[in-house]
Design an enzyme around this catalytic site. Structure first.
Site, PDB file in Angstrom:
ATOM      1  CE  LYS A   1      -3.207   7.402  -1.712  1.00 17.33           C
ATOM      2  NZ  LYS A   1      -2.455   6.673  -0.625  1.00 17.33           N
TER       3      LYS A   1
ATOM      4  N   GLY B   1       0.200   1.140  -5.969  1.00 19.04           N
ATOM      5  CA  GLY B   1       0.564   2.585  -5.676  1.00 19.04           C
ATOM      6  C   GLY B   1       1.112   3.032  -4.545  1.00 19.04           C
TER       7      GLY B   1
ATOM      8  CB  THR C   1      -7.469   8.016  -0.194  1.00 22.20           C
ATOM      9  OG1 THR C   1      -7.142   6.611   0.256  1.00 22.20           O
ATOM     10  CG2 THR C   1      -8.985   7.900  -0.023  1.00 22.20           C
TER      11      THR C   1
ATOM     12  CE1 TYR D   1      -7.828   4.392   8.821  1.00 20.52           C
ATOM     13  CE2 TYR D   1      -5.947   4.510   7.106  1.00 20.52           C
ATOM     14  CZ  TYR D   1      -7.105   5.046   7.492  1.00 20.52           C
ATOM     15  OH  TYR D   1      -8.100   5.308   6.955  1.00 20.52           O
TER      16      TYR D   1
ATOM     17  CB  SER E   1      -8.829  12.015   6.220  1.00 17.17           C
ATOM     18  OG  SER E   1      -8.087  11.244   5.930  1.00 17.17           O
TER      19      SER E   1
ATOM     20  N   GLY F   1       4.352  -5.901  -2.118  1.00 15.09           N
ATOM     21  CA  GLY F   1       3.290  -5.124  -2.918  1.00 15.09           C
ATOM     22  C   GLY F   1       4.128  -4.419  -3.590  1.00 15.09           C
TER      23      GLY F   1
ATOM     24  NE  ARG G   1      -2.512 -10.513  -6.726  1.00 19.17           N
ATOM     25  CZ  ARG G   1      -3.863 -10.189  -6.432  1.00 19.17           C
ATOM     26  NH1 ARG G   1      -4.583 -10.813  -5.966  1.00 19.17           N
ATOM     27  NH2 ARG G   1      -4.169  -9.240  -7.104  1.00 19.17           N
ATOM     28  CB  THR G   2       1.524  -9.156 -10.601  1.00 19.42           C
ATOM     29  OG1 THR G   2       0.080  -9.264 -10.435  1.00 19.42           O
ATOM     30  CG2 THR G   2       1.437  -9.112 -11.964  1.00 19.42           C
ATOM     31  CG  LEU G   3       8.334 -11.885 -10.758  1.00 17.98           C
ATOM     32  CD1 LEU G   3       8.813 -11.486  -9.887  1.00 17.98           C
ATOM     33  CD2 LEU G   3       8.674 -13.227 -11.420  1.00 17.98           C
TER      34      LEU G   3
HETATM   35  P1  ATR Z   1      -2.620   0.804  -3.759  1.00 13.51           P
HETATM   36  O1  ATR Z   1      -2.821   2.341  -4.365  1.00 13.51           O
HETATM   37  O2  ATR Z   1      -3.654   0.946  -2.353  1.00 13.51           O
HETATM   38  O3  ATR Z   1      -1.499   0.217  -3.439  1.00 13.51           O
HETATM   39  P2  ATR Z   1      -3.079  -0.906  -6.113  1.00 13.51           P
HETATM   40  O4  ATR Z   1      -1.979   0.004  -6.487  1.00 13.51           O
HETATM   41  O5  ATR Z   1      -4.304  -1.537  -6.651  1.00 13.51           O
HETATM   42  O6  ATR Z   1      -3.575  -0.230  -4.398  1.00 13.51           O
HETATM   43  O7  ATR Z   1      -2.069  -2.089  -5.318  1.00 13.51           O
HETATM   44  C1  ATR Z   1      -2.596  -3.225  -4.631  1.00 13.51           C
HETATM   45  C2  ATR Z   1      -1.415  -3.947  -4.026  1.00 13.51           C
HETATM   46  O8  ATR Z   1      -2.052  -4.892  -3.325  1.00 13.51           O
HETATM   47  C3  ATR Z   1      -0.959  -4.781  -5.397  1.00 13.51           C
HETATM   48  O9  ATR Z   1       0.375  -5.013  -5.006  1.00 13.51           O
HETATM   49  C4  ATR Z   1      -1.644  -6.165  -5.468  1.00 13.51           C
HETATM   50  O10 ATR Z   1      -1.054  -7.092  -5.879  1.00 13.51           O
HETATM   51  P3  ATR Z   1      -0.787  -7.186  -7.548  1.00 13.51           P
HETATM   52  O11 ATR Z   1       0.167  -6.393  -8.109  1.00 13.51           O
HETATM   53  O12 ATR Z   1      -0.433  -8.697  -8.003  1.00 13.51           O
HETATM   54  O13 ATR Z   1      -2.376  -6.892  -8.127  1.00 13.51           O
HETATM   55  C5  ATR Z   1      -1.830  -6.277  -3.932  1.00 13.51           C
HETATM   56  N1  ATR Z   1      -2.886  -7.446  -3.834  1.00 13.51           N
HETATM   57  C6  ATR Z   1      -4.091  -7.000  -3.871  1.00 13.51           C
HETATM   58  N2  ATR Z   1      -4.876  -8.044  -3.288  1.00 13.51           N
HETATM   59  C7  ATR Z   1      -3.882  -8.954  -3.205  1.00 13.51           C
HETATM   60  C8  ATR Z   1      -4.142 -10.424  -2.741  1.00 13.51           C
HETATM   61  N3  ATR Z   1      -5.193 -11.071  -2.512  1.00 13.51           N
HETATM   62  N4  ATR Z   1      -2.732 -10.979  -2.526  1.00 13.51           N
HETATM   63  C9  ATR Z   1      -1.609 -10.412  -2.663  1.00 13.51           C
HETATM   64  N5  ATR Z   1      -1.573  -9.142  -3.096  1.00 13.51           N
HETATM   65  C10 ATR Z   1      -2.666  -8.608  -3.433  1.00 13.51           C
END
Ligand code: ATR
Length: 490
Positions: free
Chosen positions: A293, A358, A289, A446, A246, A355, A379-381
């Site tokens: 956020k 946030g 960031t 990126y 940035s 994902g 990953r977390t349903l």
């Molecule tokens: P951001 O603001 O950058 O989106 P975040 O809110 O911490 O950061 O979200 C991270 C995302 O990456 C989530 O969807 C997380 O999955 P979980 O909700 O299950 O935690 C996903 N993520 C992080 N590490 C991961 C991994 N090793 N495999 C799959 N998904 C992952």
């Protein structure tokens, strides 16, 4: 002024360095402790045509090697008699100093007698003392010309105290340095602090102190020499944040439009402390960031409708009644994603969002607002389901069983997780999924520019994009909030 540190292992290499950097450097510091062997000192005129500080740092102050006391004294005397412009002589903080207080004072006295300017310096390599004034009193007892204090701030509150300390001694000839990531603003805003110069080490030379950047970055990204004390300050906050692009984007635009402003990265530990620092420095705009956020929203006095809905804010603008919060990630993504799909209208497109964190929230919200149909896989349903329920779309877990469900969402994948980003390069969120030709993958990461999943998709013949364009687009919109001007076109 920029003081470029000559920290190579031999005088010959340091001479090359001074020749290479004589355009950017206003002065050089020859760090004798970084030489691998004791060598005769060059005549300063043969070394460079710029003023040179001669310095020997002890190991406890970040010095490169142990130098015997006799050599220490002899080399300083040699530098003084050769007519170096400055000598940096440390002030011992304890009785056990290898050289001894009286000896150091005598050296300084000798230098003054020979019309060599004296820098009396004090270093705290591991922390920042609670009582800076006591340190100042100790160093100010000396009748040296310039006082130098280098400390390691451990958070935003230390950084603010360091700026306040410098302001309290505005009439003193000094250099005040905050080392490390938290201290970085002091290196860029050194004129604001009343410091006479900032230190910088070229790439490839031994780093003179933690937190220094290269002369090229000081010049090309921060236009250091034209920063004025009264320039408006903008910043990006995060943790970690020093890798952020940035500053490159915003400073280039500020420079193009000849605005008296500078944009810096600020590493944040506690948000409350950051906002006190922001108040002290009168920071006018903040890019936000990871991981702040969501947490910054409670610091806003008013927020845009998007921030209110998704609870995530990446842009803050200072106003007379507090911070206003906006989210430019959403529109930044949409502008870039429309270009990627080559579609002005996203309504009816069917997209897999990988994902549910946030970033995914903002992106999914934006896509739904434009009328896209979404499948959210995470990953977390539960998080995927909660987001899907809010946005009226589908959710599946991030497992191989879900792969067949992707067929119903053929227009693109949008990858929003941490997988593949710097530090997580080996992760691929869709491991085992076989891409096929004609599919499209937009990864918001990126750095690095090509992630593991992108590489697999490219190999399968898919069209892919990383998040660089999104970064640029969100910055363009942010710039408008900060400056009330359009981002320059090139
Ligand atoms: P951001 O603001 O950058 O989106 P975040 O809110 O911490 O950061 O979200 C991270 C995302 O990456 C989530 O969807 C997380 O999955 P979980 O909700 O299950 O935690 C996903 N993520 C992080 N590490 C991961 C991994 N090793 N495999 C799959 N998904 C992952």
């Amino acid at each position: 002024m920029i003081c470029v540190c000559a920290t190579c292992g031999s005088i010959r290499e340091n001479k090359h360095l001074t020749a290479e950097y004589s355009r950017i450097a206003d002065m050089f510091e020859l760090r004798y402790d970084k030489l691998t062997l004791d060598e005769p000192l060059p005549n300063p005129c043969d070394f460079t045509d710029k003023p040179v500080i001669f310095t020997i740092r002890l190991p406890q102050d970040g010095g490169g090697r142990v130098i015997h006391k006799d050599v220490f004294i002899r080399k300083y005397r040699e530098a003084i008699s050769l007519g170096y412009a400055y000598v940096d002589i440390h002030v011992p903080m304890d009785e056990d100093d290898d050289i001894g207080s009286d000896e150091l004072d005598r050296l300084a006295e000798y230098a003054r007698g020979e019309n060599v300017a004296v820098v009396r310096s004090i270093h705290f390599m591991d922390s920042m003392p609670r009582n800076l004034e006591m340190v100042f009193d100790k160093i100010a007892e000396k009748t040296g010309d310039i006082l130098k204090i280098a400390v390691l701030p451990k958070g935003c509150d230390d950084t603010r105290r360091l700026f306040a300390f410098a302001d309290a001694h505005s009439s003193v000839k000094k250099v005040v340095v905050g080392m490390g990531d938290y201290g970085f603003p002091t290196r860029i805003l050194s004129r604001r602090m009343g410091s006479l110069w900032t230190y910088s080490t070229p790439a490839g030379a031994s780093l003179a102190a933690p937190g220094q950047i290269t002369p090229e970055l000081l010049e090309s990204v921060y236009r250091f020499k034209s920063i004025q004390k009264t320039d408006t300050v903008y910043c990006v906050i995060g943790n970690p944040i020093m890798h952020s692009k940035s500053p490159h984007i915003h400073n280039a635009a500020l420079r193009k439009q000849s605005l008296s402003a500078v944009y810096i990265p600020v590493t944040v530990d506690k948000l409350d402390d950051f906002f006190r620092l922001a108040g002290y420095l009168d920071i006018r705009g903040v890019s936000v960031t990871v991981p702040f956020k969501e947490e910054v929203v409670r610091h806003c006095s008013s927020v845009s409708q998007e921030v209110d809905t998704i609870g995530s804010c990446n842009t803050m603008v200072s106003s007379h009644d507090g911070w206003k919060g906006y989210n430019t990630d959403i529109d930044g993504f949409l502008v870039s994603f429309r270009k990627f799909l080559n579609k002005k209208d996203l309504s009816g497109t069917r997209i897999v969002v990988i994902g549910a964190g946030g970033s995914a929230k903002g992106i999914a919200y934006g896509l739904r607002r434009e009328g896209a149909q979404l499948l959210i896989v995470n990953r977390t349903l539960k998080k995927a389901k909660d987001l899907a329920a809010e946005l009226e779309c589908e959710a599946l877990p991030l497992t191989a069983d879900s792969f067949s469900g992707f067929e119903q969402y053929p227009d693109a994948f949008v990858q929003t997780t941490n997988c593949g980003m710097r530090g997580y390069e080996d992760l691929d969120p869709l491991e085992g999924y076989e891409f096929h030709k004609h599919q499209k993958l937009y990864d918001i990461v990126y750095n690095p520019p090509v992630t593991k999943i992108m590489k697999r998709a490219v190999d399968a013949g898919c069209k892919v994009s990383n998040g660089e364009e999104m970064l640029l687009e969100q910055a363009r919109l942010q710039y408008r909030y900060f400056t009330d001007r359009c981002f320059p076109s090139s």
